[in-house]
Design a protein around this motif. Structure first.
Motif, PDB file in Angstrom:
ATOM      1  N   MET A   1       0.831  -1.192   0.000  1.00 39.96           N
ATOM      2  CA  MET A   1       0.000   0.000   0.000  1.00 39.96           C
ATOM      3  C   MET A   1       0.875   1.255   0.000  1.00 39.96           C
ATOM      4  SD  MET A   1      -2.861   1.307   2.779  1.00 39.96           S
ATOM      5  CE  MET A   1      -4.223   0.373   2.104  1.00 39.96           C
ATOM      6  N   LYS A   2       0.526   2.202  -0.878  1.00 40.15           N
ATOM      7  CA  LYS A   2       1.224   3.476  -0.944  1.00 40.15           C
ATOM      8  C   LYS A   2       0.378   4.544  -0.262  1.00 40.15           C
ATOM      9  CE  LYS A   2       3.122   4.547  -4.897  1.00 40.15           C
ATOM     10  NZ  LYS A   2       3.252   4.796  -6.362  1.00 40.15           N
ATOM     11  N   ILE A   3       1.006   5.272   0.665  1.00 39.20           N
ATOM     12  CA  ILE A   3       0.274   6.265   1.457  1.00 39.20           C
ATOM     13  C   ILE A   3       0.930   7.629   1.303  1.00 39.20           C
ATOM     14  CG2 ILE A   3      -0.503   6.908   3.768  1.00 39.20           C
ATOM     15  CD1 ILE A   3      -0.405   3.946   4.510  1.00 39.20           C
ATOM     16  N   LEU A   4       0.130   8.625   0.969  1.00 42.37           N
ATOM     17  CA  LEU A   4       0.593  10.006   0.889  1.00 42.37           C
ATOM     18  C   LEU A   4       0.151  10.739   2.144  1.00 42.37           C
ATOM     19  CD1 LEU A   4       1.779  12.458  -0.690  1.00 42.37           C
ATOM     20  CD2 LEU A   4      -0.511  12.781  -1.671  1.00 42.37           C
ATOM     21  N   LEU A   5       1.112  11.318   2.863  1.00 40.36           N
ATOM     22  CA  LEU A   5       0.804  12.076   4.071  1.00 40.36           C
ATOM     23  C   LEU A   5       0.832  13.570   3.765  1.00 40.36           C
ATOM     24  CD1 LEU A   5       2.875   9.494   5.077  1.00 40.36           C
ATOM     25  CD2 LEU A   5       1.856  10.269   7.214  1.00 40.36           C
ATOM     26  N   ALA A   6      -0.168  14.275   4.288  1.00 35.23           N
ATOM     27  CA  ALA A   6      -0.276  15.710   4.036  1.00 35.23           C
ATOM     28  C   ALA A   6      -0.477  16.431   5.362  1.00 35.23           C
ATOM     29  CB  ALA A   6      -1.433  15.993   3.084  1.00 35.23           C
ATOM     30  N   PRO A   7       0.621  16.735   6.060  1.00 39.39           N
ATOM     31  CA  PRO A   7       0.497  17.443   7.340  1.00 39.39           C
ATOM     32  C   PRO A   7       0.242  18.928   7.156  1.00 39.39           C
ATOM     33  CG  PRO A   7       2.802  17.039   6.834  1.00 39.39           C
ATOM     34  CD  PRO A   7       2.011  16.360   5.757  1.00 39.39           C
ATOM     35  N   ALA A  96       0.719  15.994  -6.347  1.00 43.79           N
ATOM     36  CA  ALA A  96       1.365  14.882  -5.643  1.00 43.79           C
ATOM     37  C   ALA A  96       0.583  13.590  -5.829  1.00 43.79           C
ATOM     38  CB  ALA A  96       1.487  15.215  -4.151  1.00 43.79           C
ATOM     39  N   ILE A  97      -0.733  13.674  -5.774  1.00 45.52           N
ATOM     40  CA  ILE A  97      -1.578  12.481  -5.970  1.00 45.52           C
ATOM     41  C   ILE A  97      -1.395  11.940  -7.382  1.00 45.52           C
ATOM     42  CG2 ILE A  97      -3.966  11.674  -6.142  1.00 45.52           C
ATOM     43  CD1 ILE A  97      -4.663  13.682  -3.897  1.00 45.52           C
ATOM     44  N   ARG A  98      -1.416  12.807  -8.372  1.00 47.46           N
ATOM     45  CA  ARG A  98      -1.320  12.369  -9.766  1.00 47.46           C
ATOM     46  C   ARG A  98       0.060  11.804 -10.099  1.00 47.46           C
ATOM     47  NH1 ARG A  98      -4.221  17.827 -12.205  1.00 47.46           N
ATOM     48  NH2 ARG A  98      -6.383  17.269 -11.634  1.00 47.46           N
ATOM     49  N   THR A  99       1.088  12.292  -9.399  1.00 48.03           N
ATOM     50  CA  THR A  99       2.451  11.805  -9.647  1.00 48.03           C
ATOM     51  C   THR A  99       2.738  10.511  -8.887  1.00 48.03           C
ATOM     52  OG1 THR A  99       3.218  14.088  -9.940  1.00 48.03           O
ATOM     53  CG2 THR A  99       4.906  12.405  -9.544  1.00 48.03           C
ATOM     54  N   TYR A 100       2.311  10.454  -7.629  1.00 46.32           N
ATOM     55  CA  TYR A 100       2.654   9.334  -6.761  1.00 46.32           C
ATOM     56  C   TYR A 100       1.665   8.168  -6.857  1.00 46.32           C
ATOM     57  CZ  TYR A 100       4.199   6.975  -2.472  1.00 46.32           C
ATOM     58  OH  TYR A 100       4.659   6.059  -1.569  1.00 46.32           O
ATOM     59  N   HIS A 101       0.427   8.464  -7.233  1.00 51.39           N
ATOM     60  CA  HIS A 101      -0.630   7.442  -7.334  1.00 51.39           C
ATOM     61  C   HIS A 101      -0.795   6.643  -6.030  1.00 51.39           C
ATOM     62  CE1 HIS A 101      -0.797   8.303 -11.602  1.00 51.39           C
ATOM     63  NE2 HIS A 101       0.489   8.033 -11.715  1.00 51.39           N
ATOM     64  N   PRO A 102      -1.064   7.333  -4.915  1.00 52.99           N
ATOM     65  CA  PRO A 102      -1.215   6.623  -3.640  1.00 52.99           C
ATOM     66  C   PRO A 102      -2.537   5.860  -3.572  1.00 52.99           C
ATOM     67  CG  PRO A 102      -1.773   8.924  -3.363  1.00 52.99           C
ATOM     68  CD  PRO A 102      -1.285   8.789  -4.776  1.00 52.99           C
ATOM     69  N   ASP A 103      -2.565   4.850  -2.719  1.00 52.45           N
ATOM     70  CA  ASP A 103      -3.809   4.135  -2.445  1.00 52.45           C
ATOM     71  C   ASP A 103      -4.653   4.876  -1.413  1.00 52.45           C
ATOM     72  OD1 ASP A 103      -3.210   1.644  -4.006  1.00 52.45           O
ATOM     73  OD2 ASP A 103      -1.532   1.569  -2.582  1.00 52.45           O
ATOM     74  N   PRO A 123      -9.529   7.745  -1.462  1.00 51.48           N
ATOM     75  CA  PRO A 123      -9.921   7.679  -0.050  1.00 51.48           C
ATOM     76  C   PRO A 123      -8.904   8.401   0.833  1.00 51.48           C
ATOM     77  CG  PRO A 123      -9.113   5.547  -0.803  1.00 51.48           C
ATOM     78  CD  PRO A 123      -9.250   6.404  -2.021  1.00 51.48           C
ATOM     79  N   TYR A 124      -9.407   9.028   1.870  1.00 48.52           N
ATOM     80  CA  TYR A 124      -8.499   9.731   2.765  1.00 48.52           C
ATOM     81  C   TYR A 124      -8.889   9.494   4.224  1.00 48.52           C
ATOM     82  CZ  TYR A 124     -11.999  13.566   3.083  1.00 48.52           C
ATOM     83  OH  TYR A 124     -13.128  14.320   3.274  1.00 48.52           O
ATOM     84  N   VAL A 125      -7.864   9.600   5.075  1.00 46.90           N
ATOM     85  CA  VAL A 125      -8.032   9.504   6.518  1.00 46.90           C
ATOM     86  C   VAL A 125      -7.767  10.884   7.095  1.00 46.90           C
ATOM     87  CG1 VAL A 125      -7.140   8.483   8.648  1.00 46.90           C
ATOM     88  CG2 VAL A 125      -7.315   7.085   6.579  1.00 46.90           C
ATOM     89  N   SER A 126      -8.596  11.299   8.029  1.00 43.71           N
ATOM     90  CA  SER A 126      -8.431  12.606   8.653  1.00 43.71           C
ATOM     91  C   SER A 126      -8.018  12.462  10.113  1.00 43.71           C
ATOM     92  CB  SER A 126      -9.726  13.418   8.585  1.00 43.71           C
ATOM     93  OG  SER A 126      -9.961  13.907   7.293  1.00 43.71           O
TER      94      SER A 126
END
Length: 356
Positions: A1-7, A96-103, A123-126
């Protein structure tokens, strides 16, 4: 699973979001997950990095000098809700989403990230800061820009910032349950640290006044602890790494050093307050009276495991006297450890791996 974090981030540092994102990314990495981060902030180890704009803190007028009482006012004054910034930040996260293609995207107090995730249908987690869902009135101007941006993107308007978390795949909060009950729909994960692995206390000190202006924090740390005969680990916004005698300053908060500390002096943010509670560490909070820091300062006094100072009037003498009281009076340590023992069954950061 690939996860993008956005703090989320702002000046001074958005300490809770920054620390929460760092700790989650560190855990995900050690568990073999692929991670990326969209932020200009340092300290995310081997994660793939995507840059993002920084908000401009608003110039305060006399009417704005009272510490913000709500999450919305805090974010507004940080410039995080200005339309020009939001548009740039949404674009950065979408790129970033379009480049990294996170799950999955994990946003930490970052309105633009929640909006970008919906636009990109990911999908995103808050991470939901405790208190951000409280029904407390705030000036309508706080949400004017963000609602204009939402309307331009054909998304529904919001009444509170917490409304952005409602469409999330999951909403997560970190806080001691006996002090702060998470609202319905928010999964409480307790501690941001591995609190079941406590260490016996030693003499080292942690001082993380991240929300204080950099010059103030730097001078305070030097005046109080430069030349101390014990190890001192410090961090503040925009700090440059340095090591002088036993004083070590880092560019990121070395939260792993909290375990076993004799005391932690910090700005009262949720992330540090919660960590210290679970680890049984006495605390000294430097509060500015804003909603997050004032609530934690009040809880610290109620728990009896630390002292509170006022940011507006704090001096080196105040900090050092509070430090002396806490380390020489075993009652603060015993109370902190008693509370931590009662929380051993709470979940900790490792429980997040059951979800990702």
């Amino acid at each position: 699973m690939k996860i993008l974090l956005a703090p989320g981030y702002s000046f001074p540092a958005d300490t809770s979001a920054f620390i929460a994102a760092r700790d989650v990314q560190d855990l995900l990495e050690t568990k073999g997950r692929e991670t990326a981060v969209c932020t200009p902030l340092p300290g995310f180890r081997n994660a793939v990095r995507f840059d993002a704009p920084a908000p401009s803190r608003k110039k305060l007028f006399v009417s704005d000098m009272i510490p913000p009482a709500t999450y919305e006012e805090t974010m507004y004054l940080r410039g995080a809700l200005d339309s020009s910034f939001l548009k740039k930040d949404i674009a950065a996260v979408r790129d970033a989403i379009r480049t990294y293609h996170p799950d999955l995207l994990f946003e930490f107090s970052r309105p633009a990230a929640a909006i970008a995730a919906r636009l990109e249908n990911i999908p995103y987690v808050s991470y939901v800061p405790y208190g951000s869902t409280k029904d407390i009135p705030f000036p309508a101007k706080c949400l004017k820009d963000i609602n204009n941006v939402l309307s331009s993107l054909h998304l529904e308007q919001i009444l509170r910032l917490s409304d952005l978390c409602v469409p999330a795949a999951s909403r997560i909060g970190f806080s001691p349950a006996f002090l702060y009950r998470q609202p319905r729909g928010v999964t409480p994960l307790g501690s941001l640290c591995h609190h079941r692995k406590r260490r016996d206390p030693d003499s080292h000190v942690c001082i993380f006044p991240g929300a204080l202006p950099a010059k103030t924090a730097s001078a305070l740390i030097d005046d109080c602890f430069l030349g101390a005969p014990y190890d001192v680990f410090g961090w503040y916004s925009d700090a440059q790494p340095s090591a002088r005698d036993h004083l070590r300053i880092s560019s990121v908060p070395r939260t792993e050093m909290l375990a076993g500390a004799s005391v932690c002096i910090h700005d009262g943010c949720d992330a540090l307050f919660s960590r210290c509670i679970y680890l049984g560490i006495p605390q000294i909070i430097i509060s500015d009276g804003s909603w997050e820091r004032a609530r934690n300062a009040s809880s610290l006094i109620h728990c009896g495991c630390g002292l509170v100072l006022n940011e507006e009037t704090v001096t080196m003498a105040d900090v050092y006297e509070a430090f002396r009281k806490v380390v020489t009076n075993d009652a603060y340590r015993k109370k902190a450890e008693h509370i931590a023992d009662a929380l051993l069954d709470d979940p900790d950061l490792t429980d997040i791996m059951k979800r990702f």
